[in-house]
Design an enzyme around this catalytic site. Sequence first.
Site, PDB file in Angstrom:
ATOM      1  N   ASP A   1       6.119   2.139   1.670  1.00 42.92           N
ATOM      2  CA  ASP A   1       5.036   0.943   1.928  1.00 42.92           C
ATOM      3  C   ASP A   1       4.255   1.394   3.272  1.00 42.92           C
ATOM      4  O   ASP A   1       5.089   1.275   4.484  1.00 42.92           O
ATOM      5  CB  ASP A   1       5.843  -0.246   2.217  1.00 42.92           C
ATOM      6  CG  ASP A   1       4.955  -1.237   2.190  1.00 42.92           C
ATOM      7  OD1 ASP A   1       3.708  -1.479   2.706  1.00 42.92           O
ATOM      8  OD2 ASP A   1       5.595  -2.705   2.017  1.00 42.92           O
ATOM      9  N   HIS A   2       3.081   1.608   3.185  1.00 47.83           N
ATOM     10  CA  HIS A   2       2.583   1.992   4.610  1.00 47.83           C
ATOM     11  C   HIS A   2       2.279   0.612   5.716  1.00 47.83           C
ATOM     12  O   HIS A   2       1.828   1.020   6.737  1.00 47.83           O
ATOM     13  CB  HIS A   2       1.079   2.635   4.404  1.00 47.83           C
ATOM     14  CG  HIS A   2       0.818   3.693   5.065  1.00 47.83           C
ATOM     15  ND1 HIS A   2       1.114   3.770   6.648  1.00 47.83           N
ATOM     16  CD2 HIS A   2      -0.113   4.599   4.813  1.00 47.83           C
ATOM     17  CE1 HIS A   2       0.605   4.915   6.934  1.00 47.83           C
ATOM     18  NE2 HIS A   2      -0.186   5.696   5.796  1.00 47.83           N
ATOM     19  N   ARG A   3       2.579  -0.383   5.391  1.00 45.91           N
ATOM     20  CA  ARG A   3       2.565  -1.446   6.073  1.00 45.91           C
ATOM     21  C   ARG A   3       3.647  -1.514   6.920  1.00 45.91           C
ATOM     22  O   ARG A   3       3.733  -2.111   8.157  1.00 45.91           O
ATOM     23  CB  ARG A   3       2.773  -3.044   5.353  1.00 45.91           C
ATOM     24  CG  ARG A   3       1.439  -2.919   4.230  1.00 45.91           C
ATOM     25  CD  ARG A   3       1.861  -4.553   3.556  1.00 45.91           C
ATOM     26  NE  ARG A   3       3.018  -4.557   2.888  1.00 45.91           N
ATOM     27  CZ  ARG A   3       3.741  -5.472   2.022  1.00 45.91           C
ATOM     28  NH1 ARG A   3       2.993  -6.615   2.278  1.00 45.91           N
ATOM     29  NH2 ARG A   3       4.627  -5.164   1.557  1.00 45.91           N
TER      30      ARG A   3
ATOM     31  N   PRO B   1       0.973  -1.301   0.074  1.00 44.56           N
ATOM     32  CA  PRO B   1      -0.067  -0.020  -0.158  1.00 44.56           C
ATOM     33  C   PRO B   1       0.988   1.315  -0.038  1.00 44.56           C
ATOM     34  O   PRO B   1       1.530   1.744   1.092  1.00 44.56           O
ATOM     35  CB  PRO B   1      -0.790   0.027   1.206  1.00 44.56           C
ATOM     36  CG  PRO B   1      -0.086  -1.086   2.213  1.00 44.56           C
ATOM     37  CD  PRO B   1       0.886  -1.967   1.069  1.00 44.56           C
TER      38      PRO B   1
ATOM     39  N   VAL C   1       5.981   1.554   7.392  1.00 39.78           N
ATOM     40  CA  VAL C   1       6.294   2.683   7.910  1.00 39.78           C
ATOM     41  C   VAL C   1       4.859   3.761   8.194  1.00 39.78           C
ATOM     42  O   VAL C   1       3.975   3.506   7.023  1.00 39.78           O
ATOM     43  CB  VAL C   1       7.158   3.638   7.192  1.00 39.78           C
ATOM     44  CG1 VAL C   1       8.729   2.945   7.681  1.00 39.78           C
ATOM     45  CG2 VAL C   1       6.982   3.533   5.746  1.00 39.78           C
TER      46      VAL C   1
END
Length: 497
Positions: free
Chosen positions: A469-471, A294, A473
Amino acid sequence: MSDVFLLPDPGEGLTEADIVSWKVAAGDAVTVNQILVEIETAKSLVELPSPHAGTIGALLVDEGETVAVGTPIVRFGPVGGEDPAPATTSGAEASAAEAAPAEPSEESSGATLVGYGAVASSSRRRPRKAAAGGAAAPSAPAPSGSPATGGAAPAAPAAAVPPPDDFSSAAGGAPQAGGDSRPMAKPPVRKLAKEHGVDLAAVTPTGARGEVTRSDLLAHLESGGSAGTSTAGGAAVGAAAVGATAGAAAAGAAAASVGAGASAANASREERVPVKGVKKAMANAMVTSAFTSPHVTIGVEVDVTGMMDLVRRLKADRALGDDVRVSPLLIIAKAVTRAAIMYPYMNARMDGDEVTLRHYVNLGIAAATDRGLIVPNIKDADAMGLADLGRGIGELVEVARSGKTPPAAQSGGTITITNVGVFGVDWGTPIINPGESAIVAAGRVQKKPWVVGDAIVPREVMTLTVSADHRVVDGETISKFLRDVADVLEDPVRLIF
């Protein structure tokens, strides 16, 4: 005895490669380590050397073909002549012997190159195409694994024959090899014919082996050619099944004819370009990244006058050496490696239910080449000073442009920079390189009015963006990382702290 050279795995477990250009021809005498062929893998161009001295008996695949690792690509004959046939062997036995599958062994040339071991499960020949008129070429070896039938051409493999509902059997015309009455054509040509409702049996073939080419199909359409009887018959059966009237069928046929004519006109102005090699690998990597990680992208506009002053000073006094190309990218690279160590989650990798923090930086530099986008990386960039980092970037770019970047240089990256500013672009939303958690995009540097204190003055300004990558950070970490990079570009003196 002839010897067969199998397509090796150039490294990193690659499964296929494209034949770019042959450096030898049938009948040529070659020496050990003489270059035989240039291939393109999913990562780079590779030249394959000859494993031994000898004479080239035959080139088994054409330029432009994609072949699997372990496929025979060259047949060697004895030095100074053709392969001698045993005196006691009949012609039929010789054909059967030549048609026997090529089994890799310790003596096979496909396993004699260091690091070039062939994949045993893939050691099979691509089928040889039948000659025009359906007769098999007498001198061509039969496909590996096919039974020898007294010299007769083997039936084409099932994968090469279109499904029964694609086309009807050709009405009239000479049957093809193996008793198949369908005309020969490559899959893209069959697909185009199906789109236009054309029976390939109605098209006059001009291909070297009697196959229908794309040009043949387009010429047929432009000359007013229509679908074959089988297509029309199928339409009539379908019309009867739904109880359509004769008038409705005629109207539908007229509309289809108009649509086919318009499509044919467009087809003559279109070009289909195969996606393979580096471009295919990058396309697959970007799809994987975009639909797995994401992405979140943020940006900041930065006064980089201080960075540009430093670049001009380093260029003028050659403080880093004559072999170092000083550019804004060098300062940006140093700032990014520094921030990646300070914020390890930006330099991390998602491994299932765990995040792997990497306390070293293998800095990727996105490089646009004639064969597509690649991302080689500089190992342990965080441990380098400006001079070494500058040399690393210079060597990386030079090798990438030559198309010779080895697979090892493109693996193991931890964070990437893409310099879109060289194309006159202000900013972008880049896609993360697989196996990483962040990518920084640097826009162009341009003069803008800027508020300094209470005055408006011209300053050199650029936009930095970062996708992460929002998973791995969250927004706070991403923002702090980007702000730290921006602060260094505004005041490069921070690099010494």
